[in-house]
Write a protein that holds these residues in place. Structure first.
Motif, PDB file in Angstrom:
ATOM      1  N   HIS A  21       0.821  -1.204   0.000  1.00 16.49           N
ATOM      2  CA  HIS A  21       0.000   0.000   0.000  1.00 16.49           C
ATOM      3  C   HIS A  21       0.865   1.268   0.000  1.00 16.49           C
ATOM      4  N   THR A  34     -10.500  -0.363  -6.840  1.00 16.31           N
ATOM      5  CA  THR A  34     -10.424  -1.073  -5.561  1.00 16.31           C
ATOM      6  C   THR A  34     -11.709  -0.938  -4.758  1.00 16.31           C
ATOM      7  N   LEU A  50      -3.424  -3.534  -7.319  1.00 17.64           N
ATOM      8  CA  LEU A  50      -4.045  -2.834  -6.199  1.00 17.64           C
ATOM      9  C   LEU A  50      -5.520  -3.203  -6.039  1.00 17.64           C
ATOM     10  N   SER A  51      -6.207  -3.366  -7.142  1.00 20.18           N
ATOM     11  CA  SER A  51      -7.642  -3.677  -7.036  1.00 20.18           C
ATOM     12  C   SER A  51      -7.876  -5.089  -6.510  1.00 20.18           C
ATOM     13  N   GLY A  99      -7.933  -5.589  -2.929  1.00 20.01           N
ATOM     14  CA  GLY A  99      -9.149  -5.256  -2.197  1.00 20.01           C
ATOM     15  C   GLY A  99      -9.838  -6.465  -1.580  1.00 20.01           C
ATOM     16  N   GLY A 125      -6.402 -11.964  -2.365  1.00 21.01           N
ATOM     17  CA  GLY A 125      -5.995 -10.572  -2.229  1.00 21.01           C
ATOM     18  C   GLY A 125      -4.507 -10.359  -2.067  1.00 21.01           C
ATOM     19  N   THR A 127      -2.953  -1.621 -11.888  1.00 20.32           N
ATOM     20  CA  THR A 127      -4.358  -1.489 -11.493  1.00 20.32           C
ATOM     21  C   THR A 127      -4.876  -2.820 -10.957  1.00 20.32           C
ATOM     22  N   ASN A 186     -13.593  -4.076  -3.202  1.00 23.15           N
ATOM     23  CA  ASN A 186     -13.839  -4.189  -1.760  1.00 23.15           C
ATOM     24  C   ASN A 186     -15.277  -4.603  -1.471  1.00 23.15           C
ATOM     25  N   TRP A 188      -7.251   2.916  -7.317  1.00 25.55           N
ATOM     26  CA  TRP A 188      -8.011   3.016  -6.075  1.00 25.55           C
ATOM     27  C   TRP A 188      -9.510   3.115  -6.345  1.00 25.55           C
TER      28      TRP A 188
END
Length: 266
Positions: free
Chosen positions: A83, A116, A183-184, A187, A149, A180, A120, A113
């Motif tokens: 992160h 993400t 990071l996603s 989530g 994750g 992308t 989430n 983000w």
């Protein structure tokens, strides 16, 4: 003798006054003690009702000797590394590798983000569905979400590192897509370790999350500094991505080996 007899009633009256004053003082002290005791009882009842533990009641030693909690620490710390490195270094990466200006690199860094947020919410829905349907236990659900994750982003970063090492041209669109995805997909951890604190202790969940979040922040801060040292020494983004990927995998292994959704502290 007449004078002594005359003074006797006055002395008796004075003694009675002193006794009355002492009784009043004692009664006042008892009332204060009773009020203080009642106040403490009300505070204790309030704490019990709200679930907020007092510091002296927190079993700190049990926390750090509990396997399930250590698994959460490992997973949360690994998440913090990925992160913080992403937040701090993605604009620099796009600028150095593809010559993107600051404004455009900032947009590309924010893009993951947004995705993400969707992941989430989807992860939470999927975890509830798996658990409530009885297809998986809560522990199995947490481990599955955490594996997706953490291992997913690790694989994306390893592929990205390998692509940089190959002699062929590497397009910016590929890098944006991989980062992308990194990071996603991360989530999914919101339904993994991030929800596990409440599983192992509803009473101390806030304290447990505070501990793991603090350690995660420390690991993340150190990783940002370490990334700068690596780039100064080697100018290799591949090495940075590989390092973060290894940390993700270690966190996943630790969580798989130690985590549980059974109550641990009450």
């Amino acid at each position: 003798q007449q004078l002594l007899q005359a003074a006797a009633p006055q002395q008796t009256q004075h003694t009675d006054v002193q006794q009355l004053q002492q009784q009043q003082q004692q009664s006042h002290s008892e009332q204060q003690m009773q009020q203080h005791k009642e106040q403490q009882q009300r505070q204790q009842q309030l704490l019990s009702a709200t679930g907020i533990p007092r510091l002296q009641d927190v079993p700190w030693k049990k926390f750090f000797t509990n396997k399930a909690f250590l698994g959460i620490i490992m997973a949360h710390s690994a998440f913090g590394v990925g992160h913080y490195v992403s937040l701090s270094w993605l604009p620099t990466y796009y600028n150095q590798e593809f010559g993107v200006d600051v404004q455009q690199s900032a947009f590309l860094s924010v893009l993951p983000w947004f995705v993400t947020v969707l992941v989430n919410n989807s992860a939470g829905w999927l975890a509830d569905s798996l658990s409530n349907s009885g297809r998986l236990s809560m522990t199995q659900t947490r481990k599955l979400m955490q594996t997706v994750g953490a291992v997913g982003p690790a694989l994306c970063l390893l592929y990205l590192a390998l692509a940089h090492q190959e002699s062929g041209g590497f397009q910016m669109g590929e890098a944006v897509a991989l980062l992308t995805a990194t990071l996603s997909i991360g989530g999914f951890q919101s339904a993994g370790f991030a929800s596990n604190h409440q599983d192992i202790s509803s009473r101390y969940a806030s304290v447990l999350f505070g501990i793991t979040n603090a350690l995660s922040s420390l690991m993340g801060t150190f990783s940002v500094y370490a990334t700068g040292l690596i780039l100064d020494a080697t100018n290799s983004w591949s090495l940075v991505f590989e390092g973060v990927a290894v940390v993700y995998l270690l966190g996943a292994v630790g969580f798989l080996a130690l985590a549980s959704s059974e109550q641990q502290f009450e």
